[in-house]
Design a protein around this motif. Structure first.
Motif, PDB file in Angstrom:
ATOM      1  N   LEU A   1       0.834  -1.212   0.000  1.00 53.54           N
ATOM      2  CA  LEU A   1       0.000   0.000   0.000  1.00 53.54           C
ATOM      3  C   LEU A   1       0.865   1.257   0.000  1.00 53.54           C
ATOM      4  O   LEU A   1       0.504   2.280  -0.608  1.00 53.54           O
ATOM      5  N   GLU A   2       2.011   1.179   0.626  1.00 52.95           N
ATOM      6  CA  GLU A   2       2.926   2.323   0.647  1.00 52.95           C
ATOM      7  C   GLU A   2       3.550   2.536  -0.738  1.00 52.95           C
ATOM      8  O   GLU A   2       3.668   3.669  -1.217  1.00 52.95           O
ATOM      9  N   ILE A   3       3.931   1.434  -1.387  1.00 53.17           N
ATOM     10  CA  ILE A   3       4.481   1.535  -2.750  1.00 53.17           C
ATOM     11  C   ILE A   3       3.427   2.110  -3.684  1.00 53.17           C
ATOM     12  O   ILE A   3       3.715   2.984  -4.516  1.00 53.17           O
ATOM     13  N   LEU A   4       2.192   1.626  -3.554  1.00 44.73           N
ATOM     14  CA  LEU A   4       1.109   2.141  -4.390  1.00 44.73           C
ATOM     15  C   LEU A   4       0.931   3.639  -4.189  1.00 44.73           C
ATOM     16  O   LEU A   4       0.771   4.392  -5.163  1.00 44.73           O
ATOM     17  N   SER A   5       0.972   4.091  -2.956  1.00 44.84           N
ATOM     18  CA  SER A   5       0.799   5.519  -2.671  1.00 44.84           C
ATOM     19  C   SER A   5       1.888   6.352  -3.330  1.00 44.84           C
ATOM     20  O   SER A   5       1.620   7.414  -3.904  1.00 44.84           O
ATOM     21  N   HIS A   6       3.139   5.870  -3.254  1.00 47.32           N
ATOM     22  CA  HIS A   6       4.233   6.563  -3.948  1.00 47.32           C
ATOM     23  C   HIS A   6       3.994   6.573  -5.456  1.00 47.32           C
ATOM     24  O   HIS A   6       4.231   7.582  -6.125  1.00 47.32           O
TER      25      HIS A   6
ATOM     26  N   GLY B   1      -6.146   1.540  -9.499  1.00 50.78           N
ATOM     27  CA  GLY B   1      -5.516   1.521  -8.180  1.00 50.78           C
ATOM     28  C   GLY B   1      -5.513   0.116  -7.596  1.00 50.78           C
ATOM     29  O   GLY B   1      -4.502  -0.352  -7.058  1.00 50.78           O
ATOM     30  N   PHE B   2      -6.652  -0.581  -7.704  1.00 48.72           N
ATOM     31  CA  PHE B   2      -6.743  -1.967  -7.229  1.00 48.72           C
ATOM     32  C   PHE B   2      -5.786  -2.862  -8.008  1.00 48.72           C
ATOM     33  O   PHE B   2      -5.086  -3.710  -7.438  1.00 48.72           O
ATOM     34  N   ASN B   3      -5.745  -2.674  -9.343  1.00 47.84           N
ATOM     35  CA  ASN B   3      -4.871  -3.486 -10.195  1.00 47.84           C
ATOM     36  C   ASN B   3      -3.403  -3.291  -9.813  1.00 47.84           C
ATOM     37  O   ASN B   3      -2.650  -4.265  -9.686  1.00 47.84           O
ATOM     38  N   TRP B   4      -2.978  -2.042  -9.631  1.00 46.73           N
ATOM     39  CA  TRP B   4      -1.589  -1.762  -9.242  1.00 46.73           C
ATOM     40  C   TRP B   4      -1.270  -2.389  -7.885  1.00 46.73           C
ATOM     41  O   TRP B   4      -0.205  -2.983  -7.708  1.00 46.73           O
ATOM     42  N   LEU B   5      -2.194  -2.250  -6.929  1.00 43.15           N
ATOM     43  CA  LEU B   5      -1.957  -2.786  -5.592  1.00 43.15           C
ATOM     44  C   LEU B   5      -1.824  -4.307  -5.626  1.00 43.15           C
ATOM     45  O   LEU B   5      -0.903  -4.877  -5.012  1.00 43.15           O
ATOM     46  N   LEU B   6      -2.725  -4.957  -6.354  1.00 42.95           N
ATOM     47  CA  LEU B   6      -2.683  -6.424  -6.439  1.00 42.95           C
ATOM     48  C   LEU B   6      -1.410  -6.891  -7.138  1.00 42.95           C
ATOM     49  O   LEU B   6      -0.790  -7.883  -6.723  1.00 42.95           O
TER      50      LEU B   6
ATOM     51  N   LEU C   1      -5.045  12.039  -9.944  1.00 51.19           N
ATOM     52  CA  LEU C   1      -5.584  13.140  -9.141  1.00 51.19           C
ATOM     53  C   LEU C   1      -6.684  12.634  -8.203  1.00 51.19           C
ATOM     54  O   LEU C   1      -6.756  13.036  -7.034  1.00 51.19           O
ATOM     55  N   VAL C   2      -7.521  11.743  -8.704  1.00 50.80           N
ATOM     56  CA  VAL C   2      -8.591  11.154  -7.887  1.00 50.80           C
ATOM     57  C   VAL C   2      -8.002  10.347  -6.735  1.00 50.80           C
ATOM     58  O   VAL C   2      -8.497  10.397  -5.598  1.00 50.80           O
ATOM     59  N   LEU C   3      -6.921   9.608  -7.003  1.00 52.39           N
ATOM     60  CA  LEU C   3      -6.315   8.732  -5.993  1.00 52.39           C
ATOM     61  C   LEU C   3      -5.344   9.470  -5.074  1.00 52.39           C
ATOM     62  O   LEU C   3      -5.043   8.986  -3.976  1.00 52.39           O
TER      63      LEU C   3
ATOM     64  N   TYR D   1      -2.390   8.564   3.403  1.00 47.81           N
ATOM     65  CA  TYR D   1      -1.735   7.337   3.868  1.00 47.81           C
ATOM     66  C   TYR D   1      -0.248   7.579   4.150  1.00 47.81           C
ATOM     67  O   TYR D   1       0.275   7.176   5.197  1.00 47.81           O
ATOM     68  N   LEU D   2       0.440   8.249   3.225  1.00 46.23           N
ATOM     69  CA  LEU D   2       1.882   8.462   3.377  1.00 46.23           C
ATOM     70  C   LEU D   2       2.215   9.393   4.539  1.00 46.23           C
ATOM     71  O   LEU D   2       3.178   9.157   5.279  1.00 46.23           O
ATOM     72  N   LEU D   3       1.414  10.431   4.722  1.00 47.73           N
ATOM     73  CA  LEU D   3       1.748  11.458   5.715  1.00 47.73           C
ATOM     74  C   LEU D   3       1.267  11.126   7.125  1.00 47.73           C
ATOM     75  O   LEU D   3       1.906  11.518   8.109  1.00 47.73           O
TER      76      LEU D   3
END
Length: 304
Positions: free
Chosen positions: A40-45, A88-93, A188-190, A197-199
């Motif tokens: 989830l942290e990688i996805l946020s970056h 977003g779901f696809n990247w996270l998975l 922009l939406v995500l 999450y990151l902060l």
């Protein structure tokens, strides 16, 4: 445009397509370097740095007008908000699959994806499946059913990746927005959720930038390039090549993932996976043969 110019554009398109799918295929090498960072942290970056990079590209390319047009169109915003959640779901998975040693499942998912696209086209766009396309879909379904019945397992990661990316492609096809503009709006939406999450939520050792090695921070900041560069290559290829030609390059990515999983990262190629892959590969051979045959028929019809 002369035939020589067209040939030059086609050659450029081939190189760009190979570049895009190769980068997608070897992306797991990058994510493996971040194995100690939560998915989830990688996805946020990935979301935050892609958003900033795309903003720069839109600024220097003077394409803010296309972004404003999207914001003024409620229908497009609904579609892009939905596609943002799917990607977003696809990247996270995908990130989780790579770092949890399920790269073979990720590879299988992207092999299945073209067949999912055909089914979605039939269900939502009124497209008709030709006889051989039905055979290809049946073979793919047979591979999954054998794994379920004989081995009691379902390739959930593969199905999740294939379906999320398939529905993502369907929404993007319906909204008809340029690749850069569309991905910018999606990130922009995500971005608000990613920043929150990151902060304020992330509490892993890697979440504290000042305490990270510079190499780790550089890897995290590079997430935007890893996301955006292959997309730009793909967009360039799509404008220079026919869609039918571009489609034959799409197997480069999952093939490279498959080789990396088995030969580099030592994932077990078990009997249930082997049988499923054989059925999927058979389906893709039939699918590709049908595409070539249909393309030749179209050319002959045009020549007449």
């Amino acid at each position: 445009m002369t035939s020589e110019d067209e040939q030059q554009r086609a050659r450029q398109g081939v190189l760009l397509a190979i570049g895009a799918y190769t980068m997608w295929g070897i992306a797991p090498i990058y994510f493996k370097q971040l194995a100690g960072v939560p998915a989830l942290e990688i996805l946020s970056h990935r979301v935050v740095w892609s958003f900033l990079l795309l903003a720069l590209l839109l600024h220097f390319g003077r394409h803010w007008g296309s972004v404003r047009d999207v914001f003024r169109d409620k229908r497009k915003m609904v579609y892009l908000t939905s596609s943002a959640i799917l990607i977003g779901f696809n990247w996270l998975l995908f990130i989780w699959a790579v770092n949890a040693n399920h790269m073979l499942d990720a590879s299988l998912g992207y092999y299945i994806n073209p067949l999912i696209n055909v089914l979605l086209g039939m269900l939502f766009l009124g497209e008709r499946l030709r006889a051989l396309q039905w055979v290809a879909v049946a073979l793919a379904a047979g591979g999954v059913l054998i794994q379920l019945i004989a081995f009691g397992s379902v390739p959930l990661v593969a199905i999740g990746l294939a379906c999320s990316f398939g529905f993502y492609g369907l929404l993007r096809k319906k909204v008809s927005v340029g690749a850069q503009t569309g991905l910018f709006v999606e990130t922009l939406v995500l971005a608000p959720a990613a920043l929150i999450y990151l902060l304020w939520i992330a509490d892993s050792p890697s979440a504290h930038f000042t305490q990270n090695p510079i190499t780790l921070n550089l890897l995290l900041f590079s997430a935007g390039i890893i996301t955006t560069l292959p997309l730009l290559c793909f967009t360039g290829a799509a404008t220079r090549l026919k869609l039918s030609t571009l489609g034959f390059f799409q197997y480069i990515g999952p093939s490279l993932m498959f080789l990396l999983a088995v030969l580099v990262y030592g994932e077990a190629f078990t009997v249930d996976k082997a049988l499923t892959f054989v059925f999927i590969w058979g389906a893709l051979i039939v699918f590709s043969f049908d595409g070539l045959r249909n393309n030749r028929r179209s050319k002959k019809a045009l020549a007449k």
